[in-house]
Design a protein around this motif. Structure first.
Motif, PDB file in Angstrom:
ATOM      1  N   THR A 481       0.871  -1.093  -0.028  1.00  0.00           N
ATOM      2  CA  THR A 481      -0.092  -0.132   0.008  1.00  0.00           C
ATOM      3  C   THR A 481       0.788   1.453   0.060  1.00  0.00           C
ATOM      4  N   GLN A 485       1.026   3.702  -2.990  1.00  0.00           N
ATOM      5  CA  GLN A 485       0.783   5.566  -2.798  1.00  0.00           C
ATOM      6  C   GLN A 485       1.732   6.134  -2.931  1.00  0.00           C
ATOM      7  N   VAL A 546      -0.250   5.726   5.607  1.00  0.00           N
ATOM      8  CA  VAL A 546      -1.332   5.428   4.485  1.00  0.00           C
ATOM      9  C   VAL A 546      -2.774   5.277   5.245  1.00  0.00           C
ATOM     10  N   GLN A 549      -7.427   1.935   6.757  1.00  0.00           N
ATOM     11  CA  GLN A 549      -8.689   1.521   5.878  1.00  0.00           C
ATOM     12  C   GLN A 549      -8.167   1.413   4.461  1.00  0.00           C
ATOM     13  N   THR A 550      -6.946   2.003   4.176  1.00  0.00           N
ATOM     14  CA  THR A 550      -6.512   1.888   2.834  1.00  0.00           C
ATOM     15  C   THR A 550      -5.866   0.518   2.618  1.00  0.00           C
ATOM     16  N   VAL A 551      -5.224   0.007   3.527  1.00  0.00           N
ATOM     17  CA  VAL A 551      -4.775  -1.549   3.760  1.00  0.00           C
ATOM     18  C   VAL A 551      -5.722  -2.272   3.587  1.00  0.00           C
ATOM     19  N   ASP A 553      -8.846  -1.852   2.160  1.00  0.00           N
ATOM     20  CA  ASP A 553      -9.492  -1.799   0.890  1.00  0.00           C
ATOM     21  C   ASP A 553      -8.390  -2.591  -0.145  1.00  0.00           C
ATOM     22  N   LEU A 554      -7.288  -2.607  -0.079  1.00  0.00           N
ATOM     23  CA  LEU A 554      -6.351  -3.289  -0.696  1.00  0.00           C
ATOM     24  C   LEU A 554      -6.637  -4.699  -0.508  1.00  0.00           C
TER      25      LEU A 554
END
Length: 776
Positions: A481, A485, A546, A549-551, A553-554
């Motif tokens: 991630t 990003q 990061v 939540q971004t992790v 999502d991945l």
């Protein structure tokens, strides 16, 4: 002379009643016999067996499960029968059956009159009169006669069926149906199952002495069974009788007979029960897969307009799976070899543990674990279903009983013992469990699936069903991630000092300040070294940048169920419970240039007529850029170069600890390998995820309960618990050159913009940039 004639006439008249009576009796008996045959054929004595099964001999058939390399993994069946055609039978088997069971088979029309008259004249002392055709007719009756009269009636029916069979089928078809219908015991119904179970080969491969063993069982499969200890001598004697009869009928020479009779009777018993053979956990998961598929793929409608569905126990489907039988065997062997050694050391360490096999729990917590296991046992469910009170059920768990239990003894074994059911639960809790899964990342094809150490005794599947904390094997998702990003490089350096995410940020309920394993801090580390050494403070910094939540999502895009994974910083260290199936599936995208392909376990499903009912179509989607995926792989290569996975590359291993839990020689892999170890809190779970360009494999090892674990990280880490299984598996795969497992490098994307060559000058020049960008 006249006087003599008068006397003769008188004597003839006096004998007339007897002569007349004889002929009346003769023709009357003949008429009664004809009447009985007519009445039987008209169904007066009950209906005759239908010809449906003969007109369609592939009904009520087992579903066969094939590997991708064409080997039988197992079957689903009520009756384990897979028919063969006449051309699939060796001539020596046909000769053995005819010589033994019906030497005038090719000359009669279903009933052997000579044999019948001989049987009547000698009251069966010189052999029976049943032909192969009559025996086939008899096999069509599902009910056994309860008395002599019923048997006589059935015998008449057999004659009728036999004559009809002879009119409808050729001799070759009859003998083939006869062998396909026979029950040879041990789930061996039909010649193909018998050949596979007793000799582990196809019928056409049977040698003459093996065919003689099969033919010998036709007389009585229990009395002349080559696998039962009590009947082995009988089986050998009967086999030699068959060989002698083959010589009598000219099918083999006397020299061949003597040579074959001198040979020992050898079998290769390979049972095909649901808990036997290879890929047992996989086959059980496949059963559930098929149930869903059947529900969504109806067969059609019957004559009454009702919806019909396929039945895996009788429709004779052929399921070709993605499993490779060779890789599956290597995987199972690797699990068995390592787990037996690991268990030996685990038991040794528990000798002075008063709460063994549990650690770090109170007696009250221990009782709760045992009570929970009792409540979910078959014994409890059955007794409760019969209305027995809970108090009596609990009391029954303290009564000693004879039982056969699992044990490690030169591999998987069983021992007879006397235990209470409660003590048996404690006994089974002490065994460490394992799971292994391997797949091809480009196609999603699952090549090996080991759900546990022994399906018969431990049926919980640790590939798909079990979900455990993944520890540091989660970190590559975080790093991927950040790379995707923030365009990070493996060469970027980050300070290795304590770091906290304040309470209230990113869902943290209090300050989150993870410690490094062993309390190792200080200096600057590259991103590659940070992952190789699993430095927690660096993970905390990346997570702060990061966001959880971004992790999440991945990993959701990578096929992981995120419903019960909270968006909190601690997931950076692998606090989430994830299945091995999901982990291998997710990692495969790194090896496949950022493309995630849904795991495939079935290639095709074909019906008994050869019609393709299902053809798999891989589902693929882009999740990461090729560049981000490749850089993440490069980071994980550091794990096996100088991190916790470096044992895969070591020469002679000097560590006494490691020698105790590995088998064979050191692995000494020279090819590029990307991987990550994982160890959870209190050493409850050990993981290793490893990748080469065309194969991704994951291993988990741990106790049934998290309180069953090693006392220290020395043995309780993923590098000791799980990595040796991966190494052994891959070593076996590499030794089998036909598998074509990659030994080359991961494909580098064109125009790679992220630096991966971490020379000192590059790292130092880029250090200030990364520190500013990440606001460290």
């Amino acid at each position: 002379m006249a006087q003599k004639n008068k006397k003769a006439v008188k004597q003839t008249k006096s004998n007339a009643p007897y002569i007349r009576g004889f002929w009346i009796l003769f023709f009357g008996s003949f008429g009664v016999l004809i009447l009985i045959f007519l009445l039987a054929s008209w169904g007066v004595f009950g209906s005759l067996p239908t010809f449906d099964e003969l007109e369609n001999p592939e009904s009520n058939l087992a579903t066969e499960i094939l590997s991708s390399d064409g080997k039988t993994l197992g079957k689903f069946y009520n009756e384990n029968r897979t028919p063969v055609k006449y051309n699939d039978l060796p001539q020596n088997l046909v000769d053995a059956v005819v010589a033994t069971e019906d030497r005038r088979f090719y000359d009669h029309s279903g009933i052997d009159l000579r044999g019948t008259m001989r049987a009547v004249a000698y009251m069966g002392s010189k052999g029976g009169a049943s032909t192969v055709t009559q025996q086939l007719a008899k096999l069509l009756f599902s009910d056994t006669p309860s008395n002599t009269l019923e048997r006589l009636v059935q015998k008449v029916k057999e004659w009728i069926i036999a004559t009809r069979l002879e009119r409808q089928y050729t001799k070759e078809e009859i003998i083939t149906m006869y062998l396909n219908k026979q029950d040879f015991l041990f789930q061996a119904v039909g010649i193909r199952s018998a050949s596979k179970i007793y000799f582990d080969k196809e019928p056409i491969e049977l040698r003459p002495e093996e065919s003689a063993v099969i033919a010998a069982m036709l007389k009585n499969p229990r009395q002349f069974n080559p696998h039962r200890e009590i009947s082995k001598d009988n089986a050998l004697e009967r086999r030699n009788t068959v060989l002698a009869l083959m010589a009598e009928t000219g099918k083999i020479t006397n020299v061949e007979r003597d040579s074959l009779m001198a040979m020992p009777m050898k079998i290769n018993f390979s049972p095909e029960g649901h808990a036997d053979g290879i890929a047992t956990y996989f086959r059980e998961y496949l059963r559930a897969f098929m149930a869903d598929w059947i529900k969504n793929n109806p067969k059609g409608k019957d004559a009454d307009g009702n919806q019909e569905f396929y039945n895996i126990y009788r429709d004779g489907l052929v399921i070709t799976t993605t499993i490779d039988s060779r890789m599956q065997r290597y995987a199972e062997q690797s699990v068995t070899e390592h787990m037996e050694n690991l268990q030996r050391e685990f038991d040794r360490q528990n000798e002075r543990n008063k709460t063994a096999p549990f650690r770090d729990i109170t007696q009250e917590e221990e009782e709760k674990i045992l009570y929970r296991a009792m409540r979910t046992s078959d014994r409890w469910r059955k007794m409760a279903a019969n209305g027995i009170s809970e108090a009596k059920i609990k009391a029954s768990f303290d009564i000693k009983t004879d039982m056969r239990v699992f044990a490690w003894k030169n591999g998987v074994s069983e021992i007879d013992t006397i235990l209470t059911p409660k003590d048996s639960i404690r006994y089974y809790k002490r065994f460490l469990r394992a799971g292994l899964m391997s797949l091809t990342p480009q196609t999603g094809e699952v090549k090996a699936w080991v759900g546990g150490i022994n399906y018969k005794h431990f049926q919980y599947d640790h590939v798909k069903t079990g979900k455990r904390q993944v520890g540091s094997t989660f970190k590559p998702f975080l790093y991927a991630t950040a790379i995707d990003q923030l365009h990070l490089s493996p060469c970027d350096t980050i300070p290795n000092i304590p770091y906290c995410i304040p309470a209230g940020e990113m869902g943290a309920q209090r300050d989150w300040c993870p410690d490094n394993s062993g309390g190792q801090y200080g200096g600057m580390v590259t991103l590659k070294s940070a992952l190789a050494q699993s430095i927690n403070t660096v993970s905390a910094r990346l997570m702060h940048r990061v966001g959880p939540q971004t992790v999440i999502d991945l990993i959701e895009k990578l096929g992981i169920d995120t419903e019960n994974i909270p968006a909190v910083p601690s997931i950076a260290l692998g606090t989430a419970d994830i299945s091995l199936f999901e982990m291998v599936s997710a990692y495969s995208a790194f090896a496949n240039k950022g493309v995630h392909v849904e795991p495939q376990i079935v290639s095709t499903i074909v019906d008994k007529n050869g019609t393709v009912l299902y053809q798999s179509i891989p589902e693929a989607k882009d999740v990461l850029s090729k560049e981000s995926a490749y850089v993440t792989v490069n980071l994980m290569e550091g794990v096996t170069q100088y991190g916790s996975g470096a044992r895969l590359r070591s020469g002679p291993i000097n560590s006494d600890v490691y020698k105790k839990v590995i088998t064979g020689h050191p692995y000494r892999f020279k090819n590029p390998i990307a991987g990550k170890t994982g160890t959870t809190q209190n050493q409850s779970d050990g993981w290793f995820m490893g990748m080469v360009p065309n194969l991704v494999s994951g291993v988990w090892v741990g106790g049934d309960d998290r309180s069953v674990h090693f006392s220290s990280i020395t043995y309780g880490q993923g590098a000791t618990m799980a990595l040796p299984i991966w190494g052994s598996f891959m070593k076996k795969c590499y030794e089998d050159e036909d598998l074509k497992i990659s030994q080359g490098a991961f494909e580098r994307p064109e125009n790679l913009s992220i630096r991966i060559d971490c020379s000192e000058s590059e790292a130092s020049s880029h250090q200030s940039d990364i520190l500013d960008e990440l606001d460290f």
